[in-house]
Design a protein around this motif. Sequence first.
Motif, PDB file in Angstrom:
ATOM      1  N   LYS A 165       0.848  -1.192   0.000  1.00  0.00           N
ATOM      2  CA  LYS A 165       0.000   0.000   0.000  1.00  0.00           C
ATOM      3  C   LYS A 165       0.884   1.242   0.000  1.00  0.00           C
ATOM      4  CE  LYS A 165      -3.888  -2.120   2.477  1.00  0.00           C
ATOM      5  NZ  LYS A 165      -4.822  -1.995   3.635  1.00  0.00           N
ATOM      6  N   ASN A 166       0.689   2.085  -1.002  1.00  0.00           N
ATOM      7  CA  ASN A 166       1.444   3.334  -1.101  1.00  0.00           C
ATOM      8  C   ASN A 166       0.527   4.527  -0.870  1.00  0.00           C
ATOM      9  OD1 ASN A 166       3.000   1.393  -3.187  1.00  0.00           O
ATOM     10  ND2 ASN A 166       4.429   2.840  -2.261  1.00  0.00           N
ATOM     11  N   GLN A 172      -2.187   6.168  -2.866  1.00  0.00           N
ATOM     12  CA  GLN A 172      -1.723   6.232  -4.241  1.00  0.00           C
ATOM     13  C   GLN A 172      -2.065   4.946  -4.986  1.00  0.00           C
ATOM     14  OE1 GLN A 172       2.476   7.136  -4.158  1.00  0.00           O
ATOM     15  NE2 GLN A 172       2.170   9.201  -3.336  1.00  0.00           N
ATOM     16  N   ASN A 173      -1.498   3.814  -4.539  1.00  0.00           N
ATOM     17  CA  ASN A 173      -1.758   2.526  -5.175  1.00  0.00           C
ATOM     18  C   ASN A 173      -1.784   1.420  -4.128  1.00  0.00           C
ATOM     19  OD1 ASN A 173      -1.657   2.998  -8.229  1.00  0.00           O
ATOM     20  ND2 ASN A 173       0.268   3.948  -7.577  1.00  0.00           N
ATOM     21  N   ASP A 198      -1.621  -2.771  -4.134  1.00  0.00           N
ATOM     22  CA  ASP A 198      -1.330  -3.885  -5.035  1.00  0.00           C
ATOM     23  C   ASP A 198      -1.070  -5.163  -4.246  1.00  0.00           C
ATOM     24  OD1 ASP A 198      -1.405  -2.205  -7.297  1.00  0.00           O
ATOM     25  OD2 ASP A 198       0.683  -1.624  -6.961  1.00  0.00           O
ATOM     26  N   ARG A 222      -3.730  -5.176  -9.196  1.00  0.00           N
ATOM     27  CA  ARG A 222      -3.893  -3.791  -8.747  1.00  0.00           C
ATOM     28  C   ARG A 222      -5.309  -3.631  -8.216  1.00  0.00           C
ATOM     29  NH1 ARG A 222      -0.538   0.913 -10.797  1.00  0.00           N
ATOM     30  NH2 ARG A 222       0.624  -0.113  -9.134  1.00  0.00           N
ATOM     31  N   TYR A 277      -6.277  -0.753  -6.232  1.00  0.00           N
ATOM     32  CA  TYR A 277      -6.661   0.670  -6.135  1.00  0.00           C
ATOM     33  C   TYR A 277      -5.585   1.491  -6.838  1.00  0.00           C
ATOM     34  CZ  TYR A 277      -7.717   5.239  -4.140  1.00  0.00           C
ATOM     35  OH  TYR A 277      -8.030   6.572  -3.988  1.00  0.00           O
ATOM     36  N   PRO A 278      -5.944   2.492  -7.625  1.00  0.00           N
ATOM     37  CA  PRO A 278      -7.263   3.103  -7.825  1.00  0.00           C
ATOM     38  C   PRO A 278      -8.096   2.420  -8.910  1.00  0.00           C
ATOM     39  CG  PRO A 278      -5.602   4.402  -8.914  1.00  0.00           C
ATOM     40  CD  PRO A 278      -4.869   3.300  -8.223  1.00  0.00           C
ATOM     41  N   ARG A 317       7.699  -5.186  -9.003  1.00  0.00           N
ATOM     42  CA  ARG A 317       6.888  -4.037  -8.599  1.00  0.00           C
ATOM     43  C   ARG A 317       7.794  -3.125  -7.784  1.00  0.00           C
ATOM     44  NH1 ARG A 317       4.414  -0.497  -4.727  1.00  0.00           N
ATOM     45  NH2 ARG A 317       2.203  -0.238  -5.234  1.00  0.00           N
ATOM     46  N   GLN A 346       6.050   2.042  -8.567  1.00  0.00           N
ATOM     47  CA  GLN A 346       4.694   1.524  -8.371  1.00  0.00           C
ATOM     48  C   GLN A 346       4.060   1.007  -9.657  1.00  0.00           C
ATOM     49  OE1 GLN A 346       2.235   4.077  -5.863  1.00  0.00           O
ATOM     50  NE2 GLN A 346       4.063   5.130  -5.100  1.00  0.00           N
ATOM     51  N   GLU A 347       4.886   0.518 -10.549  1.00  0.00           N
ATOM     52  CA  GLU A 347       4.385  -0.085 -11.773  1.00  0.00           C
ATOM     53  C   GLU A 347       4.837  -1.539 -11.845  1.00  0.00           C
ATOM     54  OE1 GLU A 347       5.603   2.184 -15.125  1.00  0.00           O
ATOM     55  OE2 GLU A 347       4.695   4.058 -14.416  1.00  0.00           O
TER      56      GLU A 347
END
Length: 676
Positions: free
Chosen positions: A351-352, A364-365, A367, A405, A407-408, A454, A458-459
């Motif tokens: 969780k970011n 933010q993201n 995953d 993924r 979120y979002p 990852r 964050q990709e």
Amino acid sequence: MTRLSAFFFILTVSFFFSQKKDTAVLISEVKIDAYKKPVLFMTSTKSVAVVSENLLGQNPPERLLEAVNQIAGARMEERSPASYRISIRGSTLRSPFGVRNIKVYLDDFILSDASGNTYFNIISPKLINRMEIYKGPESGDYGAVTGGTVLLQTRRTDHLSAGVEIGSYGTFEQHLDVARQEGKNFFELFQNYYQTDSYREQSAVKRQQIYVKDRFTYAPRASLNAILLLSDLDYETPGGLTLNQMESDRKQARPSAGGFPGAKEQHAGIRNKMILAGISHETAISSYFSHFLLVQGSYVDFKNPFITNFENRFERNFAVRTHFNFEKNWNSISLALRVGFEGGNQNILVKNYNNNKGIPGSPQNFDQLKNKSGFYFLSQKLNFNKKLFTDISIGLNSNSYEWERMYPVSEEGRVKFKEQWLPNFGVTYLLGKGFSIRGKIGKGNSAPTSEEIRSSNQEFNVNLVPEYGWNKEVGIRKQFGNIIFIEGSYFDFRMKDAIVRRQNESGQEYFANQGNITQKGVEVLLESKNFHLKNEIFSSFKFRFSGSFYDFKFRNYQQLENDFSGNEVTGVPDTTVNSLFNFVFFKKLSVDYSHYYISKIPLNDANSVWSKPSLISNIRLGFPIQIDGAKLNVHLQIQNLYNTDYVAGFDINAFGSRFYNPAAKRNFIFGAHVEF
């Protein structure tokens, strides 16, 4: 012959003829464990180094760097206190922090997770009693890595000790180690606390650790082993500096720049809580057959406030290892066979958030990443007439992962890498007592770790594939009487699809497969026995020299419009030379005097920026005091004796030329250790 060389010749001759006979075990007779395939060092087919208690004693209380860096072919770097990288016959291209592409075991158990990442910094140096470092691919018994394997060993005999150390920059360390045989049980309890403010701003460290193990020998040839490791590590990260910033103020943390806040303002750091528990079982099925089974699990709670985000990571890991063994001795032949499997699963929730000065802000993201890895292996060890020794193995390796993924947006995928057959063949021939030659060829394969799949941008990098290659090497080991041991080796490793690190303008990292790498090198070791002298003042003396001489080059390496083919591999010095002198005066006062020389290093793939060469020296003074049934050892360590301006770990390919993590100037550690 000059007067100076004549003086040294006379001194050397008188020195050797004034010694007493040393009854200690010959260096060539040291045994390596090789993960339950014990063999004499002299006859081993592997490129292996043993980090003994003497070398481990050179470490300060927070790290294993000084011991590891005395090994030819191994290099440990410190970006900031508690942030370490290890390279074995390779580079740290893939490791902005942490240990990757190296398999690490603790006693029977596996420290590396299913993706290949290892939290090496959770281990206190005081826990380790011995290390074995295997250089190059060892895919038969240890799985698929191209770098190497590290075996960490704790106490195996009765021991009771406690110690405390204080030093520069508010350093304080305390430890307790109890190991005892009680009936059928061998039990060890180790506890450690360490803290320091460190040399730079925003680089304080605090670590607490408890390690418990029990070996229950319930039958003459059967035992049950269990461990529990609890670690709580909290350290700040000051970040890399540009050359101008470092020359202006070596102690500063990364300042704000380009609209991004600084490391101190964002409370940058790592908070890592880890629990590892496992159980293993060994039993002899018959006089020829035996079986080994290991099951373990771990949980990691990882927090990383960074310049651009605040990351929470929760990891659940499970691993199993099992193998059947056959051993039989005939008149002139000894044969050992092993067939087995090792595998692991990893489930990570990441969780970011925005980082509001060390506090999580808006999301933010979110995953999830699930890694699976495993390898089947068949290995053979043969001793023919105590002259010819072979170690032949083949492994079948597999890796895959699922990503989601949450979120979002909602999206998911699965990647399965091609299975790899990984053969290894090694042979050693004993030419005479204390003289052997060896040859080895093997294939290694290293899949991307979870933090490369990852990474901090964050990709999900679903196009990243494992790097692999063939390693060939030859070596010689020679013992000269009861005095000197020498070892030399040459290797040629050709890596394909090498994984390299990149940084974006925010300082976030990502990874890519970039061409091929040719790694050629020579490694040497010269080590003496302990010479006991007929002198009341100068009581004994021994020495050790090691060196690595490398030619690592990129091949077929194209990055956008730039062609880096032929460039030297980033982050790798072509020359390292290490020395350690051990003196004893008045039969009591020990003096350990070490040096570590490292040549210049290319800091980016273009080879347009290079570090300066550095020579670092440390000295350790120790004095034992006998008090009834206890032995008190008092010591003083002086780190960076020459007060050198140097960097112990560079940020290679860093955006904005923030390559530099300045290391501490001259500093002191005073300690007392009592053994009962």
